[in-house]
Design an enzyme around this catalytic site. Structure first.
Site, mmCIF file in Angstrom:
data_model
loop_
_atom_site.group_PDB
_atom_site.id
_atom_site.type_symbol
_atom_site.label_atom_id
_atom_site.label_comp_id
_atom_site.label_asym_id
_atom_site.label_seq_id
_atom_site.Cartn_x
_atom_site.Cartn_y
_atom_site.Cartn_z
ATOM 1 N N GLU A 100 43.678 42.129 -0.676
ATOM 2 C CA GLU A 100 44.390 43.162 0.109
ATOM 3 C C GLU A 100 44.068 43.053 1.594
ATOM 4 O OE1 GLU A 100 41.584 43.807 -1.382
ATOM 5 O OE2 GLU A 100 40.514 44.794 0.238
ATOM 6 N N ASP A 101 42.831 42.659 1.899
ATOM 7 C CA ASP A 101 42.471 42.494 3.318
ATOM 8 C C ASP A 101 43.178 41.279 3.932
ATOM 9 O OD1 ASP A 101 40.942 40.891 1.665
ATOM 10 O OD2 ASP A 101 39.035 41.312 2.642
ATOM 11 N N ARG B 290 29.261 44.409 -9.376
ATOM 12 C CA ARG B 290 30.710 44.678 -9.392
ATOM 13 C C ARG B 290 30.971 45.982 -10.139
ATOM 14 N NH1 ARG B 290 33.829 41.389 -6.622
ATOM 15 N NH2 ARG B 290 33.768 39.521 -7.886
ATOM 16 N N ASP C 204 29.912 50.926 1.678
ATOM 17 C CA ASP C 204 28.605 50.263 1.616
ATOM 18 C C ASP C 204 28.304 49.397 2.839
ATOM 19 O OD1 ASP C 204 30.493 48.347 1.073
ATOM 20 O OD2 ASP C 204 29.732 47.834 -0.922
ATOM 21 N N TRP D 52 39.952 43.779 -7.433
ATOM 22 C CA TRP D 52 39.244 43.254 -6.263
ATOM 23 C C TRP D 52 39.976 42.076 -5.594
ATOM 24 C CZ3 TRP D 52 37.318 38.652 -4.599
ATOM 25 C CH2 TRP D 52 36.455 38.706 -3.489
ATOM 26 N N ASP E 87 34.556 50.306 4.268
ATOM 27 C CA ASP E 87 33.951 50.332 2.950
ATOM 28 C C ASP E 87 32.759 51.270 3.015
ATOM 29 O OD1 ASP E 87 35.837 48.589 2.082
ATOM 30 O OD2 ASP E 87 34.508 46.850 1.869
ATOM 31 N N HIS F 54 25.056 45.524 -4.517
ATOM 32 C CA HIS F 54 25.442 46.269 -5.730
ATOM 33 C C HIS F 54 26.142 45.315 -6.686
ATOM 34 C CE1 HIS F 54 29.744 46.311 -4.635
ATOM 35 N NE2 HIS F 54 29.295 46.372 -3.395
ATOM 36 N N MET G 275 25.255 45.357 4.488
ATOM 37 C CA MET G 275 25.989 45.786 3.302
ATOM 38 C C MET G 275 24.993 46.107 2.198
ATOM 39 S SD MET G 275 28.841 43.640 1.189
ATOM 40 C CE MET G 275 30.289 43.882 2.182
HETATM 41 C C1 LIG Z 1 38.211 36.395 -0.152
HETATM 42 O O1 LIG Z 1 36.877 36.827 0.005
HETATM 43 C C2 LIG Z 1 36.705 37.904 0.886
HETATM 44 C C3 LIG Z 1 35.233 38.153 1.058
HETATM 45 O O2 LIG Z 1 34.592 38.498 -0.130
HETATM 46 C C4 LIG Z 1 37.477 39.089 0.381
HETATM 47 O O3 LIG Z 1 37.328 40.183 1.253
HETATM 48 C C5 LIG Z 1 38.943 38.716 0.229
HETATM 49 O O4 LIG Z 1 39.685 39.787 -0.287
HETATM 50 C C6 LIG Z 1 39.079 37.517 -0.668
HETATM 51 N N1 LIG Z 1 40.466 37.083 -0.749
HETATM 52 C C7 LIG Z 1 41.002 36.615 -1.864
HETATM 53 C C8 LIG Z 1 42.416 36.183 -1.793
HETATM 54 O O5 LIG Z 1 40.373 36.525 -2.911
HETATM 55 MN MN LIG Z 2 30.808 46.181 -1.584
#
Ligand SMILES: *[C@@H]1O[C@H](CO)[C@@H](O)[C@H](O)[C@H]1NC(C)=O
Ligand SMILES: [Mn+2]
Length: 367
Positions: free
Chosen positions: A283-284, A315, A220, A280, A218, A313, A310
């Protein structure tokens, strides 16, 4: 017998009772000591295995794990967990003269990172005279162990990018990496797609150079310790394990967001990242699920070396929480073979070489 002849002032009884009592005491002490020793040994032995044990647990629980954690705790009220330290440093195969050392001698450890004084791009350029155009660097003193492409998904975060460049370029040079910085800029004002931008960065960086490692960061997030090496390990690496935002810990054990590193092989094994997460979140977690489903585990630095800051900021526009993310992460195993690097389509609009980075502006399409 020496034990029997020992005087015990606390036992004032008859001399005949002395040898038995002392022996019993000594034996008790010996048994206790052995038990303690066994416990300590066991704890140390087990601590080396907790990641693996957890990994099996998570494999069976992965459909609920991430969604449960984020829906239970609010986005900014996540509990912190101290990350575990089970990295497997790749075995040193050969030590040809000229290769950089496994640990760079230039590292200094903890760093001061603050975001209160804006930094000017020209002063960053002046402070990094060894950089080649496009933010490329190669140590001159030795042959780097890895060729690392740093991929940063981006849209309208110029001031954050300047901080990142200001702090990270010197760190990456001290880490003796052969590296390049790629800013993947999403064109237009449609919904943001972080993971797709990361896939694009992977593809585009490979057109430049034979990179073998990809760090996805990222814009930031900045490392607070240069011993947190931005390189690849025998298992996918999570780098931002102790963010200030999460009280210098992990928000939850499976967290794989922020900054991570995958080798070309690891990335290919999971078919890259999903292209279908618009907006948002999640994906992670999908990337985590991909890694776990392929039988890999997560490598992490300890929570001191892994400290990161970090930039605060609000959204961004067009990056609202994706309402579909919980359904999507529940189906990673079914979708990952058809959604990834093998289904990636995009248009490059511009490719610009700046002194400190390559900026690739792309059209990622619509949800
Ligand atoms: C859960 O929160 C984390 C940290 O903010 C974020 O990276 C992740 O994508 C979130 N996962 C979901 C399913 O919302
Ligand atoms: Mn950020």
């Amino acid at each position: 017998m020496t034990l029997g002849s020992m005087k015990d002032p606390q036992l004032g009884g008859s001399p005949a009772a002395l040898p038995g009592a002392s022996l019993q005491k000594a034996c008790k002490f010996l048994v206790l000591f052995c038990a303690l020793h066994l416990c300590v040994t066991l704890v140390y032995y087990m601590s080396g295995w907790d990641l693996r044990i957890f990994h099996y647990f998570v494999e069976n629980q992965q459909h609920q794990a991430s969604s449960l954690i984020n829906s239970t705790y609010g986005d900014d009220m996540l509990p912190s967990v101290v990350p575990s330290t089970t990295d497997v440093t790749p075995a040193h195969t050969k030590d040809i003269v000229g290769n950089c050392a496994e640990t760079s001698p230039l590292l200094v450890g903890p760093l001061r990172v603050e975001f209160n004084i804006p930094v000017e791009i020209n002063e960053i350029i002046k402070a990094n005279p060894s950089l080649m155009e496009g933010g490329r660097y190669k140590p001159s003193e030795c042959k780097a162990l890895q060729k690392v492409a740093i991929i940063i998904p981006f849209r309208k975060r110029e001031s954050h990018l300047n901080y990142w460049l200001y702090y990270m370029h010197p760190v990456l040079q001290r880490q003796q990496l052969d590296y390049g910085v790629y800013i993947i800029n999403q064109d237009g004002s449609n919904t943001f797609n972080r993971a797709k931008l990361l896939n694009i960065g992977y593809m585009e960086a490979l057109k430049d150079y034979d990179y073998d490692c990809f760090v996805f960061s990222d814009v930031d997030i900045v490392a607070m310790d240069d011993r947190n090496i931005y390189r690849c390990f025998s298992q996918p690496r999570h780098i931002s394990v102790a963010l200030d935002k999460f009280g210098f810990g992990l928000p939850y054990y499976q967290y794989f967001g922020g900054v991570s590193a995958l080798s070309k092989e690891q990335f290919t094994k999971i078919n890259g990242f999903p292209n279908t997460y618009w907006g948002w979140g999640g994906e992670d977690d999908d990337i985590y699920n991909r890694i776990a489903s392929k039988g890999m585990s997560i490598s992490r630095p300890d929570s001191v070396t892994g400290k990161c800051r970090m930039i605060h900021h609000n959204r961004d526009d067009k990056n609202d929480p994706n309402p579909k993310r919980f359904d999507l992460i529940a189906r990673t195993r079914q979708t990952m073979n058809t959604d990834g690097i093998n289904s990636l389509s995009y248009n490059v609009l511009r490719r610009e070489n700046f002194p400190l980075y390559v900026k690739i502006t792309v059209d990622v399409g619509n949800p």
